[in-house]
Design an enzyme around this catalytic site. Sequence first.
Site, PDB file in Angstrom:
ATOM      1  N   LYS A   1       0.836  -1.216   0.000  1.00  0.00           N
ATOM      2  CA  LYS A   1       0.000   0.000   0.000  1.00  0.00           C
ATOM      3  C   LYS A   1       0.866   1.260   0.000  1.00  0.00           C
ATOM      4  O   LYS A   1       2.086   1.177   0.031  1.00  0.00           O
ATOM      5  CB  LYS A   1      -0.972  -0.050   1.182  1.00  0.00           C
TER       6      LYS A   1
HETATM    7  C1  LIG Z   1      -5.546  -4.156   0.759  1.00  0.00           C
HETATM    8  C2  LIG Z   1      -7.015  -3.936   0.755  1.00  0.00           C
HETATM    9  C3  LIG Z   1      -7.822  -4.250   1.855  1.00  0.00           C
HETATM   10  C4  LIG Z   1      -7.310  -5.007   3.029  1.00  0.00           C
HETATM   11  O1  LIG Z   1      -6.235  -4.411   3.649  1.00  0.00           O
HETATM   12  P1  LIG Z   1      -5.433  -5.252   4.759  1.00  0.00           P
HETATM   13  O2  LIG Z   1      -4.689  -4.212   5.507  1.00  0.00           O
HETATM   14  O3  LIG Z   1      -4.538  -6.193   3.996  1.00  0.00           O
HETATM   15  O4  LIG Z   1      -6.421  -5.979   5.579  1.00  0.00           O
HETATM   16  C5  LIG Z   1      -9.152  -3.917   1.833  1.00  0.00           C
HETATM   17  N1  LIG Z   1      -9.697  -3.311   0.761  1.00  0.00           N
HETATM   18  C6  LIG Z   1      -8.979  -3.007  -0.320  1.00  0.00           C
HETATM   19  C7  LIG Z   1      -9.642  -2.317  -1.470  1.00  0.00           C
HETATM   20  C8  LIG Z   1      -7.619  -3.325  -0.374  1.00  0.00           C
HETATM   21  O5  LIG Z   1      -6.898  -3.051  -1.465  1.00  0.00           O
END
Ligand SMILES: *Cc1c(COP(=O)(O)O)cnc(C)c1O
Length: 385
Positions: free
Chosen positions: A185
């Site tokens: 991210k």
């Molecule tokens: C990565 C992601 C999540 C989940 O994030 P985590 O921190 O891995 O639980 C939820 N929604 C979207 C759209 C994502 O890209």
Amino acid sequence: MPFLPFALPEIGDEEIAEVVDTLKSGWVTTGPKAKRFEADFAAFLGDASLQCISVNSATAGLHLALEALGIGPGDEVITTTHTFTATAEVVRYLGADVKLVDCDPVTLNIDPAAVEAAIGPRTRAIVPVHFAGRAADMARLLAIAQRHGLKVVEDAAHALPTTCGGALVGTLASDATVFSFYANKTITTGEGGMLVTRDAALAARARVMRLHGISRDAFDRFSAQVPSWYYEIVAPGFKYNLTDIAAALGIHQLRRANDFQRKREHLVACYAQALQGLPLQLPAGPAPGDVHAWHLYVVRLAEGAPLGRDRLIEALYAQGIGCSVHYIPLHQQPYWRDRYGLRPGQFPNSQRAYERMLSLPLYTRMTQSDVERVAGALKAALLPL
Ligand SMILES: *Cc1c(COP(=O)(O)O)cnc(C)c1O
């Protein structure tokens, strides 16, 4: 040529020193650094009325937010089919049902008209996703929610920093916003997330449910200012707290979030230049005056391209370039398809985008020449001599 991965985190000396400091401090799980990360996050968003609750994933944060809003069996929550399964699965954790709707064909964000058409007597909440880091149409979604008495929880996993109508996502008029610090991210703590809300009752419930349903968190329990041994269990809570090791990373990643965004924005401009003349539809930019977090760079094959998406991805891999697809729509996934009897024809915009889309590498450790290399490989595949 070395392999160019699809994603890579950028971890600097400050992050590493802070983690080492944490390891040497004797306090490795939730404690002073998690508290500092929460305070820094509130300062980053620049709104003193917000409460920031660190969690060990965005999935956990979404679950806690919907739980605190009282979503449960018999309820229905509307979200987009064009997302990762985490957005929707948390609704099922609570025994409620998911109503998937189509996305806008240009931005790939949830279509407000489709949301409004999907509202029924059991509908309780809307979960928009700021796809790729471009804000969803929050003005319309919040107006729809208000008109129908629905809660709104933003899945902002892609959206740090993103603005919507000039305001940072996280400060809008929704009930809660959840960010992700997963490895790929826009900032990362390895695993981690942040639940942001102005609703004091929601925040209090989420803090309790974050750690076993204990009525005060570990920091308060074990620090000197409060009698240490007594606690109460008020609910069967979860284990969703963020460790200080992870928070140590987050403190420094957050300081770099705006620089990271500017770097990705520059790479996006390089892509736009380098991909000119190729049979590709480039991603939608932000609304005028707004900031796009550019978590993902999603292109779509134009009509008449000489090969399909799957073969194009193979061609890029053969040139040592990683890419991905965001997303295989939920309506195509066996669990969601079979549970709700979904067919691709119900989601024409998401389906059509899925069939033609691929996500190109976009991260701060890339250089302009990496972008040119990706563009060169695309050109060789799409404009054969
Ligand atoms: C990565 C992601 C999540 C989940 O994030 P985590 O921190 O891995 O639980 C939820 N929604 C979207 C759209 C994502 O890209």
